[in-house]
Design an enzyme around this catalytic site. Structure first.
Site, PDB file in Angstrom:
ATOM      1  N   GLY A 117      -9.137   9.581   9.239  1.00 37.72           N
ATOM      2  CA  GLY A 117      -9.550   9.734  10.624  1.00 37.72           C
ATOM      3  C   GLY A 117     -10.621  10.767  10.886  1.00 37.72           C
ATOM      4  O   GLY A 117     -10.960  11.039  12.033  1.00 37.72           O
TER       5      GLY A 117
ATOM      6  N   LYS B  73       0.855  -1.173   0.000  1.00 38.36           N
ATOM      7  CA  LYS B  73       0.000   0.000   0.000  1.00 38.36           C
ATOM      8  C   LYS B  73       0.894   1.227   0.000  1.00 38.36           C
ATOM      9  O   LYS B  73       1.679   1.437   0.933  1.00 38.36           O
ATOM     10  CB  LYS B  73      -0.918   0.017   1.225  1.00 38.36           C
ATOM     11  CG  LYS B  73      -1.851   1.231   1.229  1.00 38.36           C
ATOM     12  CD  LYS B  73      -2.634   1.343   2.511  1.00 38.36           C
ATOM     13  CE  LYS B  73      -3.453   2.632   2.503  1.00 38.36           C
ATOM     14  NZ  LYS B  73      -4.091   2.901   3.804  1.00 38.36           N
TER      15      LYS B  73
ATOM     16  N   ALA C  11     -10.111   5.466   3.918  1.00 39.49           N
ATOM     17  CA  ALA C  11     -10.067   6.662   4.767  1.00 39.49           C
ATOM     18  C   ALA C  11     -11.402   7.392   4.861  1.00 39.49           C
ATOM     19  O   ALA C  11     -12.122   7.547   3.886  1.00 39.49           O
ATOM     20  CB  ALA C  11      -8.995   7.651   4.303  1.00 39.49           C
ATOM     21  N   GLY C  12     -11.704   7.813   6.076  1.00 41.09           N
ATOM     22  CA  GLY C  12     -12.847   8.682   6.338  1.00 41.09           C
ATOM     23  C   GLY C  12     -14.136   8.002   6.729  1.00 41.09           C
ATOM     24  O   GLY C  12     -15.061   8.658   7.217  1.00 41.09           O
TER      25      GLY C  12
ATOM     26  N   ASN D   1      -9.965   1.721   9.547  1.00 42.25           N
ATOM     27  CA  ASN D   1      -9.082   1.624  10.696  1.00 42.25           C
ATOM     28  C   ASN D   1      -9.673   2.386  11.877  1.00 42.25           C
ATOM     29  O   ASN D   1     -10.146   1.801  12.850  1.00 42.25           O
ATOM     30  CB  ASN D   1      -7.689   2.131  10.337  1.00 42.25           C
ATOM     31  CG  ASN D   1      -6.656   1.889  11.434  1.00 42.25           C
ATOM     32  OD1 ASN D   1      -5.476   2.096  11.226  1.00 42.25           O
ATOM     33  ND2 ASN D   1      -7.060   1.433  12.614  1.00 42.25           N
ATOM     34  N   SER D   2      -9.703   3.723  11.788  1.00 44.32           N
ATOM     35  CA  SER D   2     -10.157   4.533  12.914  1.00 44.32           C
ATOM     36  C   SER D   2     -11.572   4.177  13.346  1.00 44.32           C
ATOM     37  O   SER D   2     -11.879   4.168  14.545  1.00 44.32           O
ATOM     38  CB  SER D   2     -10.091   6.023  12.550  1.00 44.32           C
ATOM     39  OG  SER D   2      -8.780   6.426  12.266  1.00 44.32           O
TER      40      SER D   2
END
Length: 258
Positions: A160, A99, A186-187, A208-209
């Protein structure tokens, strides 16, 4: 098993990719990974300890059965640093799937499109299967496909931020014109957003977050897994069209005229 996610020479049954940062401890992270059912997790090269593999994420994750570790170049400020990190990752993992992340500004963490393209071109020429994290830019996505990337990873919104699919219109354009997998990265904050991404035709999502910062990360990982499966099935089934007017679900029948 006939609906596998194909990335380079590798295939995966799950279309949920999971990041490994921000968890409160390693045990919580491992539990979330297991409950997510993901076969592909990312870890920054900085989290790999070549001298003592039990001193970082590599050791605990490498002991999980049927789990593929995807090194990422997070922390790289330019193409040169990213290429070096990718080559270290290939040496540590024994494979060339990587990645590619280059976001030099710590305030907004937006991916650098110029450095990303430069690094991706060099890595693809060197035999890597490159998964570049990128702005939701349809032109850049096509250029990355043309130089041999295995997939593209446009952002849904800032890393995040929990702002969800703020780039939905651009994501649709990328999907329509792509001949390689499109992975939203992301997001995302809620499983419903992951389902929406899959419904529009994304091939996978990376979170992830949203999991790490949840009150119960393991349960949230399960929820995302269910949402990704539901969204994929809905896309394959074919969503109904939209209409500006109401459409009767039952036709008028003779008894109403009596």
């Amino acid at each position: 098993m006939s609906d596998l996610l194909i990335l380079g020479e590798h295939s995966f049954a799950s279309r949920l990719l999971l990041g490994t940062g921000k968890f409160s401890d390693v045990a919580t992270m491992v539990d979330a990974v297991q409950r997510s059912g993901s076969g592909l997790v990312t870890a920054s090269i900085r989290r790999f300890n070549r001298e003592n593999r039990d001193d970082d994420l590599f050791g605990p994750l490498s002991r999980l059965p049927d789990l593929f570790l995807l090194p990422n170049t997070s922390g790289a400020m330019n193409a040169r640093e990213a290429v070096l990190a990718a080559r270290i990752g290939r040496e540590l993992t024994g494979h060339g799937l990587v990645k590619l992340e280059i976001h030099p500004n710590p305030h907004h963490l937006m991916p650098d499109p110029i450095e990303t393209f430069t690094a991706a071109r060099e890595l693809a020429a060197d035999g890597f299967s490159v998964l570049p994290y990128m702005p939701a830019d349809p032109v850049l996505a096509k250029r990355l496909e043309e130089i041999g990337c295995a997939a593209v990873m446009p952002l849904g919104s800032a890393i995040g931020s929990g702002q969800g699919l703020a780039t939905a219109h651009l994501l649709r354009l990328i999907i329509e014109n792509s001949n390689i997998p499109v992975i939203v990265d992301a997001g995302l904050r809620a499983p419903s957003e992951a389902a929406a991404a899959m419904e529009m035709g994304c091939d996978a999502v990376l979170v992830n977050s949203a999991v790490a910062a949840a009150a119960n990360p393991g349960a949230m990982a399960e929820a995302f897994a269910q949402a990704v499966r539901a969204g994929r099935r809905a896309f394959q089934a074919g969503l109904m069209g939209r209409s500006d007017t109401a459409q009767a679900t039952s036709p008028l029948t003779a008894f109403l005229a009596r």
